[in-house]
Design a protein around this motif. Structure first.
Motif, PDB file in Angstrom:
ATOM      1  N   SER A 190       0.821  -1.200   0.000  1.00  0.00           N
ATOM      2  CA  SER A 190       0.000   0.000   0.000  1.00  0.00           C
ATOM      3  C   SER A 190       0.861   1.258   0.000  1.00  0.00           C
ATOM      4  O   SER A 190       0.565   2.229  -0.712  1.00  0.00           O
ATOM      5  CB  SER A 190      -0.922  -0.016   1.220  1.00  0.00           C
ATOM      6  OG  SER A 190      -1.698   1.159   1.299  1.00  0.00           O
ATOM      7  N   HIS A 195      -0.306  -3.095  -6.284  1.00  0.00           N
ATOM      8  CA  HIS A 195      -1.682  -3.406  -6.654  1.00  0.00           C
ATOM      9  C   HIS A 195      -2.253  -4.629  -5.934  1.00  0.00           C
ATOM     10  O   HIS A 195      -3.390  -5.021  -6.221  1.00  0.00           O
ATOM     11  CB  HIS A 195      -1.773  -3.606  -8.165  1.00  0.00           C
ATOM     12  CG  HIS A 195      -1.405  -2.384  -8.932  1.00  0.00           C
ATOM     13  ND1 HIS A 195      -0.145  -2.205  -9.455  1.00  0.00           N
ATOM     14  CD2 HIS A 195      -2.110  -1.259  -9.227  1.00  0.00           C
ATOM     15  CE1 HIS A 195      -0.092  -1.023 -10.068  1.00  0.00           C
ATOM     16  NE2 HIS A 195      -1.264  -0.432  -9.942  1.00  0.00           N
ATOM     17  N   THR A 218      -4.346  -0.776   6.259  1.00  0.00           N
ATOM     18  CA  THR A 218      -4.175  -0.759   4.800  1.00  0.00           C
ATOM     19  C   THR A 218      -4.820  -1.958   4.121  1.00  0.00           C
ATOM     20  O   THR A 218      -5.043  -1.930   2.907  1.00  0.00           O
ATOM     21  CB  THR A 218      -2.682  -0.717   4.431  1.00  0.00           C
ATOM     22  OG1 THR A 218      -2.020  -1.868   4.991  1.00  0.00           O
ATOM     23  CG2 THR A 218      -2.014   0.540   4.969  1.00  0.00           C
ATOM     24  N   ALA A 220      -7.743  -2.710   4.230  1.00  0.00           N
ATOM     25  CA  ALA A 220      -9.066  -2.307   3.767  1.00  0.00           C
ATOM     26  C   ALA A 220      -9.026  -1.792   2.330  1.00  0.00           C
ATOM     27  O   ALA A 220     -10.054  -1.770   1.653  1.00  0.00           O
ATOM     28  CB  ALA A 220      -9.641  -1.240   4.687  1.00  0.00           C
ATOM     29  N   ARG A 221      -7.856  -1.368   1.841  1.00  0.00           N
ATOM     30  CA  ARG A 221      -7.764  -0.818   0.486  1.00  0.00           C
ATOM     31  C   ARG A 221      -6.751  -1.543  -0.401  1.00  0.00           C
ATOM     32  O   ARG A 221      -6.598  -1.174  -1.567  1.00  0.00           O
ATOM     33  CB  ARG A 221      -7.413   0.665   0.552  1.00  0.00           C
ATOM     34  CG  ARG A 221      -6.103   0.973   1.288  1.00  0.00           C
ATOM     35  CD  ARG A 221      -5.833   2.477   1.305  1.00  0.00           C
ATOM     36  NE  ARG A 221      -4.597   2.820   1.981  1.00  0.00           N
ATOM     37  CZ  ARG A 221      -4.490   3.065   3.268  1.00  0.00           C
ATOM     38  NH1 ARG A 221      -5.575   3.008   4.033  1.00  0.00           N
ATOM     39  NH2 ARG A 221      -3.324   3.376   3.819  1.00  0.00           N
ATOM     40  N   THR A 222      -6.062  -2.545   0.127  1.00  0.00           N
ATOM     41  CA  THR A 222      -5.092  -3.308  -0.660  1.00  0.00           C
ATOM     42  C   THR A 222      -5.588  -4.749  -0.765  1.00  0.00           C
ATOM     43  O   THR A 222      -5.627  -5.466   0.239  1.00  0.00           O
ATOM     44  CB  THR A 222      -3.699  -3.288  -0.004  1.00  0.00           C
ATOM     45  OG1 THR A 222      -3.278  -1.927   0.146  1.00  0.00           O
ATOM     46  CG2 THR A 222      -2.690  -4.031  -0.858  1.00  0.00           C
ATOM     47  N   PRO A 223      -5.961  -5.199  -1.951  1.00  0.00           N
ATOM     48  CA  PRO A 223      -6.540  -6.545  -2.073  1.00  0.00           C
ATOM     49  C   PRO A 223      -5.513  -7.644  -1.878  1.00  0.00           C
ATOM     50  O   PRO A 223      -4.336  -7.500  -2.247  1.00  0.00           O
ATOM     51  CB  PRO A 223      -7.097  -6.563  -3.502  1.00  0.00           C
ATOM     52  CG  PRO A 223      -6.273  -5.554  -4.237  1.00  0.00           C
ATOM     53  CD  PRO A 223      -5.927  -4.486  -3.243  1.00  0.00           C
TER      54      PRO A 223
END
Length: 318
Positions: A190, A195, A218, A220-223
């Motif tokens: 992140s 990605h 992080t 929550a926004r980094t798959p």
């Protein structure tokens, strides 16, 4: 005199026969009760108890997702672990509080955090129920239920980058079993504009509450994607145009010398002890090493990934 008794229904003969009022009971007795039930169907039998126990365990297990999908739910137990999970933003669905619990500072703080989230159910439960839920762990009256993590599919990570007109920057972990290392890698990805992260489906750390905490929000926004077979996953990335770069102490090239980091790339990090597995190492396009003039033999996965991600981000800025 004998034989002259006036009592009713007194037997006056030794001859056997039906008793007055038997109503055909002997005939019903001869009919039997049918075939003997199986051992698994007889409540008093050991096989019945074993069969029921296995059925309960099977009901608790969730099927493993093959394409992304969800992991398994998790219970965080104990006053300090529950408070820290809520403080660090670990997603949760329900906070179970023991009835008549001693209302100390940690309990009050956990309740305040859960109430402040607005989407966590707070339920009161007797101690025996919490003991059953946690398999007898020392829960101290607080149990937090963490929902199953929704994994992405490995192909989705590269596709999302291409859709944004970016060169994919992905980290794959090979044999990393410590959730804290996974959380640290997610945090580094992140921080340096990556990605996503790919983990194997088996014998690898998953996105547990510990990984969520280490990621410092992080996650929550980094798959994070899960691959059934990591080697085949890397081969698919190669077919999509990504360069697969493995970190190895025996790498012929140092990280700062590798031009491929400026393009679409997958960085593969092995465990601190064993490094990359043989098949994964053979699949990599390049094996690179991190120079360590201080003399350390190795770095953990989180630190190693951070070093290479920084170099990739530096090249991309240039």
């Amino acid at each position: 005199m004998a034989g002259n008794s006036q009592r009713r229904n007194r037997r006056t003969s030794n001859k056997k026969g039906a008793t007055v009022g038997s109503g055909g009971q002997r005939r019903k007795g001869l009919e039997g009760k049918g075939p003997t039930p199986r051992a698994e169907d007889r409540k008093g039998h050991k096989a019945y108890r074993v069969s029921n126990a296995m059925a309960r365990q099977a009901a608790k297990r969730k099927p493993v997702a093959r394409r992304g999908g969800k992991g398994q739910s998790e219970m965080v137990v104990g006053r300090n672990p529950v408070y820290e999970a809520l403080r660090d933003g670990v997603p949760a669905t329900t906070l179970y509080v023991q009835q008549f619990i001693d209302n100390d500072e940690r309990v009050r703080e956990a309740l305040n955090l859960a109430t402040g989230r607005g989407n966590i159910h707070i339920m009161e439960a007797p101690r025996p129920e919490l003991d059953r839920m946690t398999n007898g762990l020392n829960h101290q009256g607080l149990v937090l239920q963490v929902p199953p993590y929704e994994y992405a599919h490995p192909e989705d990570l590269a596709a999302a980058a291409f859709d944004d007109h970016d060169d994919p920057l992905i980290v794959a972990l090979d044999g990393v079993t410590d959730p804290r290392n996974l959380g640290a890698v997610v945090r580094s990805v992140s921080a340096f504009g990556g990605h996503g992260v790919v983990v194997p489906e088996r014998r690898a750390a998953g996105m547990t509450a510990g990984a969520w905490k280490t990621s410092a929000g992080t996650a929550a926004r980094t798959p994070v994607a899960r691959a059934t077979n990591l080697t085949r996953c890397l081969e698919q990335y190669q077919k999509a145009g990504l360069t697969v770069v493995g970190l190895s102490a025996d790498g012929e090239t140092e990280v700062h010398e590798l031009e491929a980091l400026s393009g679409p790339v997958v960085i593969v990090v092995g465990s601190e002890g064993k490094g990359l597995s043989r098949l994964v190492g053979e699949t990599c396009d390049f094996l690179v090493r991190i120079p360590m003039p201080g003399g350390a033999e190795s770095l953990n996965a989180g630190v190693a990934a951070g070093v290479v991600l920084y170099e990739a981000a530096r090249r991309r800025r240039g």
